[in-house]
Motif scaffolding. Structure first.
Motif, PDB file in Angstrom:
ATOM      1  N   TYR A  36      48.920  52.181  44.041  1.00 45.40           N
ATOM      2  CA  TYR A  36      50.162  51.528  44.431  1.00 45.40           C
ATOM      3  C   TYR A  36      50.912  51.105  43.176  1.00 45.40           C
ATOM      4  O   TYR A  36      50.333  50.547  42.251  1.00 45.40           O
ATOM      5  N   GLY A  73      45.175  48.459  43.169  1.00 40.78           N
ATOM      6  CA  GLY A  73      44.194  49.324  43.791  1.00 40.78           C
ATOM      7  C   GLY A  73      44.163  49.123  45.297  1.00 40.78           C
ATOM      8  O   GLY A  73      45.042  48.489  45.868  1.00 40.78           O
ATOM      9  N   GLN A  74      43.133  49.665  45.929  1.00 42.02           N
ATOM     10  CA  GLN A  74      43.062  49.640  47.396  1.00 42.02           C
ATOM     11  C   GLN A  74      42.355  48.434  47.971  1.00 42.02           C
ATOM     12  O   GLN A  74      42.524  48.106  49.124  1.00 42.02           O
ATOM     13  N   GLU A  75      41.566  47.764  47.135  1.00 38.03           N
ATOM     14  CA  GLU A  75      40.692  46.738  47.689  1.00 38.03           C
ATOM     15  C   GLU A  75      41.468  45.534  48.225  1.00 38.03           C
ATOM     16  O   GLU A  75      41.192  45.039  49.294  1.00 38.03           O
ATOM     17  N   ASN A  76      42.417  45.092  47.490  1.00 37.98           N
ATOM     18  CA  ASN A  76      43.246  43.979  47.946  1.00 37.98           C
ATOM     19  C   ASN A  76      44.611  44.176  47.315  1.00 37.98           C
ATOM     20  O   ASN A  76      44.906  45.247  46.795  1.00 37.98           O
ATOM     21  N   ASN A  77      45.438  43.186  47.379  1.00 41.28           N
ATOM     22  CA  ASN A  77      46.787  43.354  46.850  1.00 41.28           C
ATOM     23  C   ASN A  77      46.921  42.780  45.439  1.00 41.28           C
ATOM     24  O   ASN A  77      48.003  42.368  45.034  1.00 41.28           O
ATOM     25  N   GLU A  78      45.828  42.789  44.673  1.00 40.66           N
ATOM     26  CA  GLU A  78      45.887  42.326  43.292  1.00 40.66           C
ATOM     27  C   GLU A  78      46.780  43.272  42.506  1.00 40.66           C
ATOM     28  O   GLU A  78      46.540  44.485  42.515  1.00 40.66           O
ATOM     29  N   GLN A  79      47.797  42.738  41.875  1.00 37.08           N
ATOM     30  CA  GLN A  79      48.735  43.571  41.130  1.00 37.08           C
ATOM     31  C   GLN A  79      48.686  43.190  39.655  1.00 37.08           C
ATOM     32  O   GLN A  79      48.736  42.014  39.315  1.00 37.08           O
ATOM     33  N   PHE A  80      48.614  44.205  38.833  1.00 37.34           N
ATOM     34  CA  PHE A  80      48.518  44.004  37.388  1.00 37.34           C
ATOM     35  C   PHE A  80      49.808  44.482  36.744  1.00 37.34           C
ATOM     36  O   PHE A  80      50.248  45.610  36.996  1.00 37.34           O
TER      37      PHE A  80
END
Lengths: 113, 113
Positions: B31, B96-103
């Motif tokens: 994403y 990534g897909q696991e959660n909506n953690e955005q870097f």
């Protein structure tokens, strides 16, 4: 409605003290994330807390979430000069990825050596 | 540790010119996002991108804006005819897909003269 309002807007403390910043939001969320931004620089991801979690720790950081009050707090213990930065909360409604973040206005933290 | 990179760090352009801001997301992320931050204001969502198409866009993301993932690594934001009010810091983020953690990347500071 505005989502993600941090308070205080600015906070100055002595090095070694604890710093607490708060974030309030208006609509239901699934995740709340805290980011740090040094002046004019990028956003550094600090921690994510899910709506079914109440507290999370990472090093000197402690985040709490109270969904009944629609608020979160970020505690930085034993502050250091390098912690001087702006801190933002960001919320989303996603159960997984691909969901926009809505950012708060930020708290400007100054650590006095 | 993998990180999001952005180029250039600073872009100065004349009003009406086209600019392309480039981002290399974290390699296994699916994403991708663009946000912007006008000086002294909140970070605002522009667009999200997944599976080679736009998932969501804000009202800021009008016909002057476009995004592209031209190859397996780059993610670009194009502004066709820049306006003075496009001056801002533009951040790319990936998740990534696991959660909506955005870097987030370090940002590109766009100055339109």
């Amino acid at each position: 409605s505005q989502q993600g309002e941090e308070d205080p807007q600015a906070l100055s403390i002595q090095e070694g003290e604890n710093a607490t910043m708060n974030c309030s939001y208006k609509t239901s969320i699934n995740n709340l994330q805290w980011y740090r931004q040094n002046s004019g620089r990028g956003l550094v991801h600090l921690i994510l807390i899910r709506s079914n979690e109440r507290e999370k720790h990472s090093g000197r950081l402690r985040v709490t979430l109270d969904t009944s009050k629609k608020s979160s707090s970020l505690l930085i213990t034993a502050s250091r000069a390098a912690d001087t930065a702006s801190y933002f909360c960001a919320t989303d409604k996603s159960n997984f990825g691909n969901e926009k973040l809505t950012f708060g206005t930020g708290t400007r933290l100054t650590i006095i050596p | 540790e993998p990180e999001v990179t952005q180029t250039p760090s600073h872009q100065v352009t004349q009003m009406g010119q086209e600019v392309i801001l480039r981002c290399v997301p974290i390699s296994n992320h699916l994403y991708f996002y663009w946000y912007r931050q006008i000086l002294g204001q909140k970070v605002e969502f522009l667009v999200s991108f997944y599976n080679n198409e736009i998932s969501e866009k804000s009202e800021i993301f009008d016909d002057q804006f476009s995004v592209e993932r031209p190859d397996g690594s780059n993610f670009t934001l194009k502004i066709r005819s820049t306006k003075l009010e496009d001056s801002a810091m533009y951040f790319c983020a990936s998740g990534g897909q696991e959660n909506n953690e955005q870097f987030f990347g370090p940002g590109t500071r766009l100055t339109v003269l």
